[in-house]
Design an enzyme around this catalytic site. Structure first.
Site, PDB file in Angstrom:
ATOM      1  CG  ASP A   1       3.195  -6.931  16.825  1.00 31.12           C
ATOM      2  OD1 ASP A   1       2.395  -7.876  16.086  1.00 31.12           O
ATOM      3  OD2 ASP A   1       3.821  -6.467  16.481  1.00 31.12           O
TER       4      ASP A   1
ATOM      5  CD  GLU B   1      -3.627  -7.159  12.184  1.00 27.03           C
ATOM      6  OE1 GLU B   1      -3.043  -7.490  11.053  1.00 27.03           O
ATOM      7  OE2 GLU B   1      -3.478  -6.529  12.963  1.00 27.03           O
TER       8      GLU B   1
ATOM      9  NE  ARG C   1      -1.283   4.346  13.175  1.00 29.29           N
ATOM     10  CZ  ARG C   1      -0.427   3.427  12.839  1.00 29.29           C
ATOM     11  NH1 ARG C   1      -0.773   2.088  12.940  1.00 29.29           N
ATOM     12  NH2 ARG C   1       0.708   3.875  12.424  1.00 29.29           N
TER      13      ARG C   1
ATOM     14  NE  ARG D   1       0.355   0.251   5.071  1.00 30.80           N
ATOM     15  CZ  ARG D   1       0.719   0.366   6.568  1.00 30.80           C
ATOM     16  NH1 ARG D   1      -0.368   0.315   7.701  1.00 30.80           N
ATOM     17  NH2 ARG D   1       1.808   0.256   6.686  1.00 30.80           N
TER      18      ARG D   1
ATOM     19  CG  HIS E   1      -3.773  -3.886  10.236  1.00 33.54           C
ATOM     20  ND1 HIS E   1      -4.188  -3.630  11.526  1.00 33.54           N
ATOM     21  CD2 HIS E   1      -2.441  -3.971  10.222  1.00 33.54           C
ATOM     22  CE1 HIS E   1      -2.932  -3.349  12.346  1.00 33.54           C
ATOM     23  NE2 HIS E   1      -2.102  -3.722  11.686  1.00 33.54           N
TER      24      HIS E   1
END
Ligand code: BG6
Length: 294
Positions: free
Chosen positions: A204, A263, A58, A81, A159
């Protein structure tokens, strides 16, 4: 320099002669630290981050490939990832006109298990380059190595979690007047009306076909991050805010105040590669301790 880090996972440390540095985990080819020449950390990593496969780390810079978000059949943000990448100890050199830079190449190829999830052979080479002024460049080269001659399609994002002092003092510039898809409103399409983007609740969004340069201004710290991108038309902006923050086990309840994700991405128009074809997508980050315009 490859060193053992948390839970025996390996990380590579890159140091530039003026003092800046970058740390990259082979797990996920995940950049977890980017420090400027004063030793100041520029990326956010949660104090609750779990460095334990298959959980992605994270914070830092997770690579979203071959799927961004839940826009397809794979797990959220694809599998790159949370795979172990390999370190290429004999990479192709930098072009001869580029000096004063240090770099590493990491490679991901699908395993048999991955091919069951996503039946496409590929080779993904990620070059991480650190230059003077603590410029951090991530260049992805993804090649379709499918023998039976089938094209494949993917979406993608770097990201990036930037470290900020207080989200209420942050502005993102360079996205004015653009259309975006709002993931908080079932991906409905809107047009950005503000002069710059500020944060007062969960954000978002996928901004579509953005300029190649975006600025993240931290007014409290008086710092500007510049994002330059190539081959990545879109830009995702994310802050989970308080409710979502509480719902994430690997994220502190108040940590949303100290991060913002901006991103470089290719989401709206997925990328298709025919056999033998290669795609290149690059994100270049720089940070200065003053307020600049995008
Ligand atoms: C963002 C998405 O890019 O990543 C969000 O737009 C998502 O919808 C966020 O919640 C974090 O995803 P994850 O899988 O790292 O928790």
């Amino acid at each position: 320099e490859v060193v053992k880090a948390i839970n025996g996972l390996e990380k590579v440390v890159l140091r530039e002669i003026h003092g800046s540095s970058v740390e990259v985990y082979l797990y996920g080819a995940h950049v977890t630290s980017w420090k400027n020449e004063h030793g100041e950390e520029l990326l956010f990593v949660s104090s609750k981050a779990i460095f334990n496969p298959p959980k992605p780390i994270r914070g830092g810079i997770p690579i979203c490939f071959p799927q961004f978000s839940n826009l397809g059949p794979l797990e959220l943000h694809g599998f790159a990832r949370n795979r172990l990448w390999t370190f290429d100890d004999d990479p192709p050199p930098l072009p001869p006109d580029i000096t004063n830079k240090v770099f590493i190449d990491l490679i991901l190829r699908p395993t048999k298990e991955d091919l069951k999830l996503w039946p496409h052979s590929f080779e993904y080479r990620l070059r991480i380059t650190l230059g003077p002024g603590s410029d951090l460049m991530l260049t992805s080269r993804i090649r379709n190595t499918c023998p039976e001659g089938k094209p494949f399609t993917f979406t993608f994002a770097y990201h990036t979690y930037f470290s900020v002092s207080d989200i209420s003092e942050v502005r993102v510039e360079g996205l004015e007047t653009l259309d975006y898809l709002d993931n908080c409103q079932k991906m409905a399409r809107f047009t950005e009306q503000g002069d710059s983007l500020t944060f007062e609740s969960e954000v978002d969004r996928i901004y579509l076909s953005t300029p190649t340069k975006i600025a993240v201004m931290d007014h409290e710290k008086k710092r500007t991050f510049l994002i330059r991108k190539d081959g990545l038309p879109d830009a995702v902006v994310w802050n989970p805010w308080d409710k979502k923050a509480k719902a994430m086990v690997d994220f502190g309840d108040d940590e949303y105040k100290r991060m913002v994700c901006v991103e470089a991405a290719a989401v709206e128009k997925p990328i298709t590669l025919k056999p033998g074809e290669e795609w290149r997508g690059r994100q270049q980050l720089s940070a200065v301790n003053k307020l600049l315009d995008a």
